[in-house]
Design an enzyme around this catalytic site. Structure first.
Site, PDB file in Angstrom:
ATOM      1  N   SER A 128       0.847  -1.188   0.000  1.00  0.00           N
ATOM      2  CA  SER A 128       0.000   0.000   0.000  1.00  0.00           C
ATOM      3  C   SER A 128       0.881   1.236   0.000  1.00  0.00           C
ATOM      4  CB  SER A 128      -0.891   0.003   1.242  1.00  0.00           C
ATOM      5  OG  SER A 128      -0.120   0.363   2.368  1.00  0.00           O
ATOM      6  N   LYS A 129       0.257   2.377  -0.017  1.00  0.00           N
ATOM      7  CA  LYS A 129       0.979   3.648  -0.049  1.00  0.00           C
ATOM      8  C   LYS A 129       2.013   3.780   1.068  1.00  0.00           C
ATOM      9  CE  LYS A 129      -0.892   7.171  -2.814  1.00  0.00           C
ATOM     10  NZ  LYS A 129      -1.903   6.483  -3.601  1.00  0.00           N
TER      11      LYS A 129
END
Ligand code: GLU
Length: 436
Positions: free
Chosen positions: A211-212
């Site tokens: 994820s980010k």
């Protein structure tokens, strides 16, 4: 019979092309190229609220940057279009009517729903995950068309994959649970079921879903960070696959030759940024000087460095003597700033340091600047002789010289740097520090 392989990448334009999507696209593309088949791009924009044209464009840019050109799809056309779900609504409605007429689906208000009959075992042999089966009673009835008239994902994907002649559905493992529902629909229509290959999940280094938090997820950010498309391609292809023989660095053409969808491993793959940086560095080294120069230019430009003022041969030489340094194009541009202009050097060097180095450097530089030849070998020989005669260790000269000329402690061999800067520029810089 050898039927032509037809695969597809079916992104929803509700975001940019992210690493997971690029990974899926890449494995589809490799399988198409390896088999001489077709790679289809389909835009799954049935979620009208979250889909945008900007994201669609950005997905095209990301795919094209990585070299994943599609044979059929938006912007290139093809015999199975349209390739945007929003333009295929009547197709979905027609097929849903058919299921209604056959008594396999029912209406609930405006919605059309497929009835799942209990007591059936739905199974398939996934190329990557192996045999998978579920009992139909664990599945709920499947909404085909929602009350707003839009198809659901599980329904539209079946209609599209069938009407587009898709032979292999290669996609992320997060879709495994959807596959039995889709198979029920294929069976209801009496259609052949394509082969399924679900790709392993991509995890961050902490073993959590990528994820980010783990860094950039948008493919185009990697472009801006100075990664080469062939390096990101190389890296992504290694997430769940390996060409064997411990080969880690290879070209796209080689991957096409060696890739086989049957060799994909279901073990979750870890996105290791250090490995990507290493692979990028190796690909930078493998470039021919002209391509490397063209690749670095936008990064010099972004840093405001005046590369246009230098001749291309000089610039190519600069990058050549940097060989091995810099894991990204951006780093390479940063590490070579002093070759393009003296300004950043001035900003980096501490005045006090200049004062302490003056006495030792002045006599050396006064002689050096008079050398009749200006090449690394002559400069080195002169320096060695000088340091022997004066009983001054060479590094007592080399380090301050490096710092005053480049503003950094790490550079290629200082005499290589001096050769390249040339006598005039070297003199100018030393004069600025009042050493000459
Ligand atoms: N639009 C779906 C997604 O982006 C496609 C899934 C599939 O390949 O079937 O996840």
């Amino acid at each position: 019979m050898n039927e032509e392989v037809r695969v597809r990448f079916a992104p929803s334009p509700t975001g940019n092309l992210h690493i997971g999507g690029a990974h899926t696209a890449l494995f589809n593309w490799l399988w198409a190229r390896h088999t001489g088949g077709k790679f289809v791009l389909r835009i799954e924009d049935s979620d009208r609220e979250r889909s945008t044209k900007e994201f669609e464009e950005s997905i095209y840019l990301g795919l094209r940057w990585l070299g994943l050109l599609w044979d059929e799809g938006p912007e290139v056309g093809g015999p199975h279009g349209p390739y945007r779900q929003s333009e295929r609504l009547d197709i979905y409605h027609n097929y849903a009517e058919k299921l209604l007429n056959d008594g396999l689906a029912y209406r609930e208000g405006e919605a059309i729903i497929f009835r799942v009959i209990p007591g059936e075992v739905v199974s398939f042999d996934d190329i990557v995950y192996g045999h998978i089966e579920v009992k139909s009673e664990t599945l709920k009835d499947i909404v085909l068309i929602k009350s707003d008239g839009m198809p659901t994902y599980n329904y539209a994907v079946v209609i599209d994959d069938f009407t587009m002649g898709i032979t292999h559905v290669i996609r992320g493992e997060d879709h495994i649970a959807n596959t039995p529902k889709q198979i029920l629909l294929y069976k209801a229509f009496g259609w052949d079921i394509p082969q399924f290959a679900h790709l392993p999940m991509i995890l961050g280094k902490d073993k959590k879903k990528l994820s980010k938090r783990h860094g950039a997820t948008n493919v185009l950010e990697y472009k801006d960070m100075g990664f080469l498309p062939e390096a990101l391609f190389n890296f992504l292809s290694l997430l769940g696959w390996s060409p064997g023989n411990d080969r880690e660095i290879f070209f796209i053409q080689e991957a096409i030759e060696w890739f086989d969808i049957k060799d994909v491993n279901k073990r979750a793959a870890v996105f290791d940024m250090d490995k990507l940086r290493h692979i990028n560095q190796e690909h930078i080294k493998l470039m021919d000087p002209q391509s490397r120069l063209e690749a670095v230019k936008p990064f010099w430009k972004a840093l405001g460095l005046p590369f246009e003022q230098h001749d291309p041969q000089y610039l190519a030489k600069v990058l050549e003597i940097m060989e091995g340094r810099g894991q990204t194009l951006r780093e390479l541009a940063e590490y070579t700033d002093y070759f393009l202009t003296f300004e950043p050097v001035k900003a980096r060097v501490d005045r006090e340091y200049v004062e302490t180095s003056k006495d030792i450097l002045r006599p050396f530089c006064e002689e050096m600047i008079k050398l009749p030849q200006w090449d690394t070998k002559t400069l080195e020989e002169f320096a060695r002789r000088w340091s022997e005669e004066r009983q001054v260790p060479l590094k007592k000269i080399a380090m301050p010289l490096r710092i005053l000329l480049t503003g950094t402690k790490v550079s290629p061999g200082i005499f290589e740097v001096i050769e390249l800067l040339g006598p005039e520029e070297t003199k100018k810089r030393l004069a600025y520090w009042e050493i000459l």
